[in-house]
Motif scaffolding. Structure first.
Motif, short mmCIF file in Angstrom:
data_model
loop_
_atom_site.label_atom_id
_atom_site.label_comp_id
_atom_site.label_asym_id
_atom_site.label_seq_id
_atom_site.Cartn_x
_atom_site.Cartn_y
_atom_site.Cartn_z
N THR A 51 -34.53 -8.95 51.58
CA THR A 51 -34.35 -10.23 51.88
C THR A 51 -33.50 -10.36 53.15
O THR A 51 -33.36 -11.22 53.94
CB THR A 51 -33.92 -11.23 50.96
N SER B 173 -37.30 -18.96 53.57
CA SER B 173 -37.56 -18.33 52.22
C SER B 173 -36.56 -18.91 51.27
O SER B 173 -35.54 -19.12 51.67
CB SER B 173 -37.22 -16.90 52.33
N LEU C 284 -35.78 -17.08 48.50
CA LEU C 284 -34.85 -16.08 48.18
C LEU C 284 -33.55 -16.08 49.23
O LEU C 284 -32.58 -15.73 48.71
CB LEU C 284 -35.84 -14.89 48.02
N LYS C 285 -34.14 -16.14 50.13
CA LYS C 285 -32.98 -16.04 51.58
C LYS C 285 -31.96 -16.98 51.39
O LYS C 285 -30.93 -16.85 51.49
CB LYS C 285 -33.75 -16.09 52.80
N ILE D 289 -41.90 -21.85 49.08
CA ILE D 289 -41.85 -20.63 48.86
C ILE D 289 -42.94 -20.13 49.89
O ILE D 289 -44.04 -20.66 50.18
CB ILE D 289 -42.62 -20.44 47.44
N ASP E 121 -41.63 -14.67 50.34
CA ASP E 121 -41.16 -14.95 48.84
C ASP E 121 -41.96 -14.20 47.86
O ASP E 121 -41.69 -13.49 46.88
CB ASP E 121 -40.73 -16.28 48.41
#
Length: 160
Positions: free
Chosen positions: A99, A133, A135-136, A2, A6
């Motif tokens: 993102t 990331s 999330l990415k 993270i 993020d």
């Protein structure tokens, strides 16, 4: 791992969810309506400025309609949950858009042209945070998703 990127996005997501909950039942209309407004603006307009103007007009209409339909949006405690749901959905779209909103770099190699996301031309601290990331990594499937979802999340990449 993270990254700070993020952490910022999750904080934004939580704030939008809380804002939806605070608005109560109108937060559900606010969140879901905002997603529909963004999608319509992206589908109906091919350029950024007309899409922004259209989204502003549709958003204003949505706000007026919400005010008239729900004059007292916090009648029941269940309305807080409904508002949180609308804020959560809108927050998810915002986080996904932010993102995946960085430039893509095209590289030509022996296997042909390939896209690299994010572009290595970003400042090093930003590139490292976005590239690492979590999330990415979880949102990269959007590039293979339905055209409607791509139009909502990355409209500039779906236009010819």
């Amino acid at each position: 791992m993270i990254t700070w990127f993020d952490a910022l996005l999750v904080t934004l997501w939580a704030a939008v969810t809380a804002l939806g909950a605070r608005r109560g039942l109108s937060g559900l209309l606010w969140g879901s309506g905002s997603i529909v407004v963004c999608l319509l603006a992206n589908v109906l307009s091919r350029a950024a400025l007309p899409a922004l103007a259209l989204a502003g007009l549709l958003g204003t209409g949505l706000a007026v309609l919400t005010r008239r339909l729900l004059p007292t949006p916090l009648d029941h405690p269940l309305h807080l949950a409904a508002g949180a749901l609308g804020g959560f959905a809108l927050g998810a779209v915002l986080v996904a858009t932010l993102t995946l909103g960085f430039p893509i770099e095209l590289q030509v190699g022996p296997q042909g042209r390939t896209g690299v996301y994010p572009s290595t031309s970003l400042p090093p601290i930003l590139y490292a945070a976005v590239n690492s990331s979590v999330l990415k990594d979880s949102l990269m499937r959007v590039w293979d998703a339905s055209p409607l979802l791509q139009t909502l999340i990355v409209p500039d990449q779906t236009r010819p």
